[in-house]
Scaffold this motif. Structure first.
Motif, PDB file in Angstrom:
ATOM      1  N   MET A   1       0.829  -1.209   0.000  1.00  0.00           N
ATOM      2  CA  MET A   1       0.000   0.000   0.000  1.00  0.00           C
ATOM      3  C   MET A   1       0.858   1.252   0.000  1.00  0.00           C
ATOM      4  N   ASN A   2       0.569   2.168  -0.877  1.00  0.00           N
ATOM      5  CA  ASN A   2       1.186   3.485  -0.835  1.00  0.00           C
ATOM      6  C   ASN A   2       0.639   4.220   0.377  1.00  0.00           C
ATOM      7  N   LYS A   3       1.523   4.697   1.237  1.00  0.00           N
ATOM      8  CA  LYS A   3       1.039   5.317   2.476  1.00  0.00           C
ATOM      9  C   LYS A   3       0.225   6.572   2.202  1.00  0.00           C
ATOM     10  N   HIS A   4       0.284   7.101   0.971  1.00  0.00           N
ATOM     11  CA  HIS A   4      -0.472   8.295   0.628  1.00  0.00           C
ATOM     12  C   HIS A   4      -1.766   7.959  -0.123  1.00  0.00           C
ATOM     13  N   THR A   5      -2.185   6.684  -0.075  1.00  0.00           N
ATOM     14  CA  THR A   5      -3.441   6.308  -0.706  1.00  0.00           C
ATOM     15  C   THR A   5      -4.580   7.107  -0.095  1.00  0.00           C
ATOM     16  N   PHE A 349      -2.313   9.851   6.459  1.00  0.00           N
ATOM     17  CA  PHE A 349      -1.417   8.964   5.695  1.00  0.00           C
ATOM     18  C   PHE A 349      -0.325   8.364   6.574  1.00  0.00           C
ATOM     19  N   ASN A 350      -0.711   7.880   7.765  1.00  0.00           N
ATOM     20  CA  ASN A 350       0.289   7.375   8.707  1.00  0.00           C
ATOM     21  C   ASN A 350      -0.142   6.044   9.328  1.00  0.00           C
ATOM     22  N   LEU A 351      -0.792   5.188   8.548  1.00  0.00           N
ATOM     23  CA  LEU A 351      -1.182   3.878   9.056  1.00  0.00           C
ATOM     24  C   LEU A 351       0.061   3.047   9.393  1.00  0.00           C
ATOM     25  N   PRO A 352       0.021   2.277  10.486  1.00  0.00           N
ATOM     26  CA  PRO A 352       1.145   1.396  10.809  1.00  0.00           C
ATOM     27  C   PRO A 352       1.432   0.428   9.663  1.00  0.00           C
ATOM     28  N   LEU A 353       2.665  -0.042   9.589  1.00  0.00           N
ATOM     29  CA  LEU A 353       3.089  -0.912   8.495  1.00  0.00           C
ATOM     30  C   LEU A 353       2.205  -2.144   8.381  1.00  0.00           C
ATOM     31  N   GLU A 354       1.843  -2.748   9.521  1.00  0.00           N
ATOM     32  CA  GLU A 354       1.008  -3.949   9.494  1.00  0.00           C
ATOM     33  C   GLU A 354      -0.333  -3.680   8.806  1.00  0.00           C
ATOM     34  N   TRP A 355      -0.875  -2.503   9.035  1.00  0.00           N
ATOM     35  CA  TRP A 355      -2.149  -2.130   8.406  1.00  0.00           C
ATOM     36  C   TRP A 355      -1.958  -1.819   6.927  1.00  0.00           C
ATOM     37  N   GLN A 356      -0.819  -1.212   6.570  1.00  0.00           N
ATOM     38  CA  GLN A 356      -0.553  -0.938   5.160  1.00  0.00           C
ATOM     39  C   GLN A 356      -0.470  -2.233   4.353  1.00  0.00           C
ATOM     40  N   VAL A 357       0.179  -3.237   4.917  1.00  0.00           N
ATOM     41  CA  VAL A 357       0.314  -4.515   4.223  1.00  0.00           C
ATOM     42  C   VAL A 357      -1.059  -5.146   3.990  1.00  0.00           C
ATOM     43  N   GLN A 358      -1.872  -5.203   5.041  1.00  0.00           N
ATOM     44  CA  GLN A 358      -3.195  -5.813   4.910  1.00  0.00           C
ATOM     45  C   GLN A 358      -4.096  -4.992   3.994  1.00  0.00           C
ATOM     46  N   PHE A 359      -3.909  -3.679   3.987  1.00  0.00           N
ATOM     47  CA  PHE A 359      -4.686  -2.805   3.108  1.00  0.00           C
ATOM     48  C   PHE A 359      -4.381  -3.135   1.648  1.00  0.00           C
ATOM     49  N   SER A 360      -3.108  -3.331   1.342  1.00  0.00           N
ATOM     50  CA  SER A 360      -2.710  -3.676  -0.028  1.00  0.00           C
ATOM     51  C   SER A 360      -3.316  -5.009  -0.452  1.00  0.00           C
ATOM     52  N   LEU A 361      -3.325  -5.978   0.461  1.00  0.00           N
ATOM     53  CA  LEU A 361      -3.925  -7.271   0.149  1.00  0.00           C
ATOM     54  C   LEU A 361      -5.422  -7.136  -0.078  1.00  0.00           C
ATOM     55  N   LEU A 362      -6.072  -6.314   0.728  1.00  0.00           N
ATOM     56  CA  LEU A 362      -7.517  -6.112   0.600  1.00  0.00           C
ATOM     57  C   LEU A 362      -7.857  -5.487  -0.745  1.00  0.00           C
ATOM     58  N   ARG A 363      -7.083  -4.501  -1.156  1.00  0.00           N
ATOM     59  CA  ARG A 363      -7.375  -3.810  -2.412  1.00  0.00           C
ATOM     60  C   ARG A 363      -7.147  -4.712  -3.621  1.00  0.00           C
ATOM     61  N   SER A 364      -6.306  -5.720  -3.465  1.00  0.00           N
ATOM     62  CA  SER A 364      -6.022  -6.623  -4.582  1.00  0.00           C
ATOM     63  C   SER A 364      -7.045  -7.743  -4.705  1.00  0.00           C
ATOM     64  N   GLN A 365      -7.878  -7.924  -3.690  1.00  0.00           N
ATOM     65  CA  GLN A 365      -8.875  -8.991  -3.717  1.00  0.00           C
ATOM     66  C   GLN A 365      -9.956  -8.656  -4.735  1.00  0.00           C
ATOM     67  N   SER A 366     -10.485  -9.689  -5.374  1.00  0.00           N
ATOM     68  CA  SER A 366     -11.481  -9.478  -6.430  1.00  0.00           C
ATOM     69  C   SER A 366     -12.762  -8.865  -5.887  1.00  0.00           C
TER      70      SER A 366
END
Length: 374
Positions: A1-5, A349-366
Motif C-alpha cells: 500500500m502506498n502510504k499516501h493512498t 497517511f500514517n497507518l502502521p506498516l502492518e495495516w498498510q500490508v493488509q490494506f494492499s492485500l484487501l485492495r487486490s482482492q477481487s
C-alpha cells in the motif's frame, strides 16, 4: 500500500464513475453540466465529510490541494441545491452491499436489526422547510442498523416533527430480529408482527397494563437481575392486544426496571436482556457519525442539499467500516487499532506498516478491486 493512498481513490474503486452515472440515469434528473457533474459534487461531499471541512467555501478552497478540480463555492452550492438527494440515497444503498458479517456473540438464529432515529437541527434560517422548535429547524434519519455487520441496512428521512412509530413498520425486515425502543411499541403492531412471523424485542412504556400474567418457569441465570418472565395480554379496553405476549422485566446497570416484549419463547430471559442491551450499538453509531463525519455541520440550506450531504456521510461510514473490518481481523494483536484510530491514521497517511500490508492485500482482492453493483 502506498502510504499516501487517499480515501477518495478507494471510494472510486468501490463505486466507479460509470456506476454513479447509471444511478443518476435511474432518476428523472438530467445532468447537463460538463464541469460540475453529479460525480464531482459527490467527490466534494465525500472529501468534505472525510476531512471535516466546514462548508462549500472551505471545500472550494481546499479541494484543489486534494486533486479535485477547482470550482467556485457558489457553483457547488447551486449544484447541491439542484441535484435530487434520491441519487445519493441510492448510492448509499448500493455501497452498503459491501458490509462484512461479523461473529454473533449471542448465537441467535437471526441477526439483530436495531431501529432508532437521530435528530439533526439547524437555525430556522438554514432549515426553514423543516420547522421544529421556535428558533430551530430539524430533520430525522430513521435507521435500521445490523448488529452483526456493524452497519446500515436501511435509512428513511423525515422532518424532525415526524413520529418514529410509523417508520418502525417501514424499516421492519423478517430476515432479522427487530430491536426497538419505547417509541415503536404500538400494541396492535405486536399482534401483526406475530401474525407475519416478524421476530422482535421491543421495550414497553412503563404505563402499559399487563393483564392476566402467567409466570414462565426458567432456570436461574447467575448474576442476571431478572425481575419477571411472564406471558400476558398488553393494554386494556379497546387498546388491548389480541394475543398473549412474552414480557421480560430486568434491572439495567442503573438499577431501573426495564420491560421488553418479545415473540422469542425459547431464549432465556438473560438472552432477552442481552438483546436489549445491544441496542446501544446504534446509539454509538449516531454519536460516531456526528462527531467524526461532519454531520452536524450542514453545508446547504435546501432540502436537496441537506439530505444529499447526510446520505453521502452514511456512505462514507459504510466504506470506512468495510475497510476497517477487512483489515482488523488480519492484523496481529500488538498492532490493533480502534475504528476511530484507524480513520485518524489513514486521514494523515500514517497507518502502521502492518495495516498498510493488509490494506494492499484487501485492495487486490477481487471482491474489492472489481466491486460492481446491479
Amino acid at each position: 500500500m502506498n502510504k499516501h493512498t487517499q480515501f477518495l481513490a478507494v471510494f472510486k474503486q468501490v463505486l466507479t464513475p460509470q456506476e454513479v452515472e447509471d444511478v443518476t440515469g435511474q432518476t428523472r434528473y438530467v445532468d447537463t453540466a460538463t464541469k460540475v457533474t453529479v460525480g464531482l459534487l459527490l467527490d466534494y461531499f465525500v472529501k468534505a465529510c472525510y476531512r471535516g471541512w466546514s462548508g462549500f467555501r472551505e471545500s472550494a478552497r481546499l479541494g484543489p490541494s486534494f486533486d479535485l478540480p477547482k470550482v467556485h463555492h457558489s457553483t457547488l452550492s447551486g449544484k447541491a441545491g439542484e441535484v435530487p438527494y434520491e441519487i445519493f440515497k441510492r448510492i448509499q444503498m448500493l455501497v452498503k452491499k459491501c458490509n462484512r458479517k461479523t461473529r454473533r456473540h449471542l448465537n441467535l438464529s437471526k441477526d439483530l436489526l436495531l431501529i432508532d432515529s437521530t435528530t439533526i437541527t439547524a437555525p430556522n434560517s438554514q432549515m426553514s422547510w423543516a420547522p421544529y422548535k421556535k428558533f430551530r429547524g430539524g430533520i430525522k434519519l430513521h435507521v435500521a442498523f445490523s448488529h452483526g455487520q456493524h452497519s446500515l441496512v436501511n435509512v428513511e428521512e423525515t422532518i424532525a416533527k415526524h413520529y418514529d412509530a410509523p417508520l418502525g413498520e417501514v424499516l421492519a425486515d423478517s430476515d432479522y430480529i427487530l430491536m426497538q425502543d419505547r417509541a415503536y411499541g404500538k400494541i396492535s403492531r405486536l399482534d401483526q408482527y406475530v401474525h407475519h412471523g416478524q421476530s422482535f424485542v421491543i421495550r414497553l412504556k412503563n404505563n402499559l397494563h399487563l393483564l392476566k400474567p402467567r409466570n414462565l418457569r426458567r432456570p436461574a441465570e447467575g448474576d442476571m437481575k431478572i425481575v419477571r418472565d411472564i406471558t400476558c395480554y398488553i393494554g386494556q379496553g379497546k387498546c388491548q392486544s389480541v394475543k398473549r405476549h412474552r414480557v421480560v422485566e430486568f434491572e439495567n446497570d442503573r438499577g431501573e426496571v426495564v420491560r421488553v416484549v418479545t415473540d422469542l419463547r425459547k431464549e432465556s430471559p438473560g438472552v432477552i436482556a442481552e438483546i436489549y442491551k445491544a441496542r446501544w450499538q446504534i446509539e454509538v453509531f449516531f454519536r460516531w457519525i456526528k462527531q467524526h463525519l461532519n454531520v452536524p455541520c450542514l453545508f446547504g440550506t435546501t432540502e436537496k442539499a441537506v439530505y444529499s450531504q447526510l446520505f453521502v456521510a452514511l456512505t462514507v461510514y459504510v466504506l470506512l467500516r468495510y475497510v476497517f473490518e477487512g483489515i482488523h481481523r488480519n492484523v496481529p494483536a500488538f498492532a490493533q487499532l480502534t475504528f476511530w484510530e484507524f480513520m485518524q491514521y489513514w486521514r494523515i497517511f500514517n497507518l502502521p506498516l502492518e495495516w498498510q500490508v493488509q490494506f494492499s492485500l484487501l485492495r487486490s482482492q477481487s471482491d474489492f478491486a472489481n466491486s460492481s453493483f446491479p
